[in-house]
Enzyme design. Structure first.
Site, PDB file in Angstrom:
ATOM      1  N   ASP A   8       0.882  -1.168   0.000  1.00 44.37           N
ATOM      2  CA  ASP A   8       0.000   0.000   0.000  1.00 44.37           C
ATOM      3  C   ASP A   8       0.922   1.221   0.000  1.00 44.37           C
ATOM      4  O   ASP A   8       1.480   1.593   1.031  1.00 44.37           O
ATOM      5  CB  ASP A   8      -0.887  -0.046   1.259  1.00 44.37           C
ATOM      6  CG  ASP A   8      -1.686   1.228   1.471  1.00 44.37           C
ATOM      7  OD1 ASP A   8      -1.691   2.093   0.574  1.00 44.37           O
ATOM      8  OD2 ASP A   8      -2.302   1.353   2.554  1.00 44.37           O
ATOM      9  N   LYS A  70       2.669  11.180  -3.785  1.00 44.29           N
ATOM     10  CA  LYS A  70       1.506  10.514  -4.390  1.00 44.29           C
ATOM     11  C   LYS A  70       0.484  11.531  -4.918  1.00 44.29           C
ATOM     12  O   LYS A  70      -0.281  11.240  -5.817  1.00 44.29           O
ATOM     13  CB  LYS A  70       0.861   9.600  -3.337  1.00 44.29           C
ATOM     14  CG  LYS A  70      -0.230   8.699  -3.880  1.00 44.29           C
ATOM     15  CD  LYS A  70      -0.646   7.723  -2.815  1.00 44.29           C
ATOM     16  CE  LYS A  70      -1.795   6.849  -3.230  1.00 44.29           C
ATOM     17  NZ  LYS A  70      -2.177   5.920  -2.166  1.00 44.29           N
ATOM     18  N   GLU A 171      -7.409   0.465  -4.192  1.00 45.09           N
ATOM     19  CA  GLU A 171      -7.343   0.333  -2.730  1.00 45.09           C
ATOM     20  C   GLU A 171      -8.651  -0.213  -2.122  1.00 45.09           C
ATOM     21  O   GLU A 171      -8.602  -1.106  -1.263  1.00 45.09           O
ATOM     22  CB  GLU A 171      -6.957   1.680  -2.112  1.00 45.09           C
ATOM     23  CG  GLU A 171      -5.491   2.012  -2.389  1.00 45.09           C
ATOM     24  CD  GLU A 171      -5.141   3.487  -2.253  1.00 45.09           C
ATOM     25  OE1 GLU A 171      -6.003   4.266  -1.822  1.00 45.09           O
ATOM     26  OE2 GLU A 171      -4.004   3.861  -2.583  1.00 45.09           O
ATOM     27  N   ASP A 196     -12.506   5.872   2.268  1.00 44.26           N
ATOM     28  CA  ASP A 196     -11.044   5.892   2.433  1.00 44.26           C
ATOM     29  C   ASP A 196     -10.549   7.329   2.572  1.00 44.26           C
ATOM     30  O   ASP A 196     -10.474   8.067   1.596  1.00 44.26           O
ATOM     31  CB  ASP A 196     -10.408   5.213   1.215  1.00 44.26           C
ATOM     32  CG  ASP A 196      -8.882   5.190   1.283  1.00 44.26           C
ATOM     33  OD1 ASP A 196      -8.310   5.838   2.175  1.00 44.26           O
ATOM     34  OD2 ASP A 196      -8.264   4.521   0.432  1.00 44.26           O
TER      35      ASP A 196
END
Ligand code: AMP
Length: 539
Positions: A8, A70, A171, A196
């Site tokens: 992850d 990211k 994810e 999330d």
């Protein structure tokens, strides 16, 4: 052959997990840490620090300590996200080849995927130490809202780290795998919502799970909504209070602002368990007479919640949007799964419960659940490659559009007697081409199951037109401005004829990782060109 792991790769932290003796577990380093900060530092004496030691340098050398990559990976220099990020990131970025951002540190430049590769390499090394052997393959997760370029850049980071990227996995899909959901009786369906909220991004994804198919019904996200934004709100409060108490304005000092930022995060985390937190700052700077400047500040959960409420409300707006896109109501869902460290915030949990009218599932650690699911998938994919290791070799699955999907491997290691779910993902954004009238014509619609392929016929727009240029866009809405240009390719050698008489077939093929291959073909001459649009390269 080496081990395969699930990674992850987060905005704030990276987590690596593997299936060991039939059970997926998160791997920790010698100090017992399971989270690898997604931070890379370039100290003055050369070399590269990654993870915890790199994060420590944020306080003393912010300009050469790279984080939150990211948020930027796979995005254009001119994109809103990069323009915004340049205003608050303490390190330098500059425009590189193909209009992509580069990180600048101590006179050297780095592609963004190279920074992520350093983090992935750390994850690989950690796993090799724990597992006692080479780790050469991985499933890496990305937000469901990542576009092709972001996925391809993440894949490039994996390759640069020496990993064979078995799959780029959404994810939320990984989270549902970790919860072991979808093992319903044949024909039965279970629907879940995955909320999330991590360090930098927010996504709400709606999944339909049945005995052998995981289908993404819809996904919506905000790539600038996460724990970092909550930290910034606290930084503002601390800064204003320091100014009030001492007349020293920390804004002029990048290093002090960085200290406030890391302390703000600690305050926020503490407020998830306590009603109030007192924080003391010493030696922020010095007064003219040489006295050190310091301040003690009390932050209450209630005031943090007042500040945070609009951001949390924005996430709920995104939930509404995702439900609307999927044409589903709140009552159409069972479990609400929580992913991301920011879902530990009590206000977030209360708002989720209010909106979905049920308490969210909290039995798995929201920081680890995605890596666990990725490890389960990595193990399943390796078993698929090596069928002698257990799981069935192949099956096919129904896609969102009802077509048969090529074989995808099953998951759930250690349960070889029963096939796990087959994963069916969708493309989160529409892919299309620019038309002569300056609009974008969709070729693959948002929420189409991948892998998929679509062919459209285009005709010449002018008399005697010898070549055609296909400009590929991604996004919603018909106008160019609402879309991102992914790339273009040209086909020449067309027959000279009146406008509209010559046809060109344009095919979009989207693979299971969401990476797009575009080709254009002249059926008269069979001449063809194709391109992956260089989406895999950020240099
Ligand atoms: P992730 O990207 O999932 O690793 O999430 C990281 C984010 O979660 C960071 O912004 C952290 O500050 C935040 N976070 C982690 N633990 C907590 C907590 N107990 N309370 C509030 N935020 C947290």
């Amino acid at each position: 052959m080496g081990h395969a792991v699930g990674i992850d790769l987060g905005t704030t932290n990276t987590v690596v997990a593997a299936v060991v003796d039939g059970t997926a577990r998160v791997l920790s380093d010698d100090a017992g840490d399971r989270l690898i900060p997604s931070v890379v530092a370039f100290p003055p004496n050369g070399g590269v620090l990654v993870g915890r030691r790199a994060r420590e340098r944020r306080r003393i050398d912010a300009q050469n300590t790279i984080h939150s990559v990211k948020r930027l990976i796979g995005r254009a220099w001119s994109s809103e996200e990069v323009v915004r990020a340049r205003t608050y990131l303490p390190f330098d970025l500059k425009e590189g080849a193909h209009g992509l951002p580069l990180v600048v540190s101590r006179g050297r430049t780095f592609d963004l995927h190279t920074i992520s590769a350093f983090v992935l390499q750390r994850a690989k090394k950690l796993a090799e130490k724990v597992l006692g052997g080479t780790v050469d393959a991985a499933v890496i997760t990305v937000p469901a809202s990542f576009n092709d370029r972001q996925r391809a850049a993440t894949k490039a980071a994996g390759s640069e780290a020496g990993l064979r990227v078995l799959r780029i996995l959404n994810e939320p899909t990984a989270a549902a795998l970790a919860y072991g959901l979808g093992r319903t009786s044949p024909g039965a369906h279970e629907r879940v919502a995955v909320y999330d909220l991590g360090g930098g991004t927010f996504d709400l994804t709606l999944l339909d799970l049945s005995s052998n198919v995981f289908e993404v019904l819809g996904t919506a996200g905000d790539s600038f909504l996460g724990g970092d934004d909550l930290d910034l709100l606290i930084v503002d409060e601390l800064r204003a209070e320091i100014l009030k108490q001492t007349r020293f304005d920390p804004r002029g000092d990048v290093q002090v602002m960085e200290r406030l930022s890391t302390d703000a995060e600690q305050v926020k985390i503490a407020l998830s368990d306590r009603e109030e937190v007192e924080i003391t700052f010493r030696d922020l700077a010095a007064f003219a007479d040489g006295h050190p400047i310091g301040a003690t500040i009390l932050v209450r959960r209630a005031s943090f919640e007042r500040l945070a409420a609009p951001l949390v409300e924005r996430s709920i707006e995104v939930c509404r949007e995702a439900l609307a896109v999927a044409k589903l109501g709140i009552g159409d869902f069972g479990d609400v799964l929580l992913v991301g460290g920011s879902t530990r915030i009590p206000l977030v949990r209360r708002k989720i419960e209010q909106f979905f009218q049920r308490p969210p599932r909290t039995d798995l650690d929201p920081d680890e659940v995605v890596a666990i699911g990725a490890a389960i998938q990595a193990d399943a994919l390796v078993r698929h490659e090596r069928p002698e290791h257990g799981e069935p070799r192949s099956e096919s699955a129904r896609t969102a559009s009802g077509r048969r999907n090529p074989a995808l491997p099953s998951a759930f290691p250690g349960r070889a007697q029963r096939a796990g779910p087959l994963l069916v993902d969708v493309t989160p954004l529409t892919l299309g081409v620019e038309t002569v009238s300056g609009f974008v014509e969709p070729v693959i619609e948002r929420n189409t199951a991948v892998p998929c392929s679509q062919t459209r016929i285009f005709t010449t727009a002018k008399d005697g037109q010898g070549a055609i240029t296909v400009r590929v866009f991604q996004g919603e809405g018909r106008s160019l401005g609402e879309n991102v240009l992914l790339g273009e390719l040209s086909l020449d050698g067309l027959r000279e004829a009146r406008r509209g008489e010559v046809q060109v077939e344009v095919t979009f093929a989207l693979d299971a990782d969401g990476i797009l291959q575009v080709s254009a073909r002249d059926p008269e001459t069979a001449r063809a060109v194709s391109a992956t649009l260089k989406v895999g390269r950020t240099s």
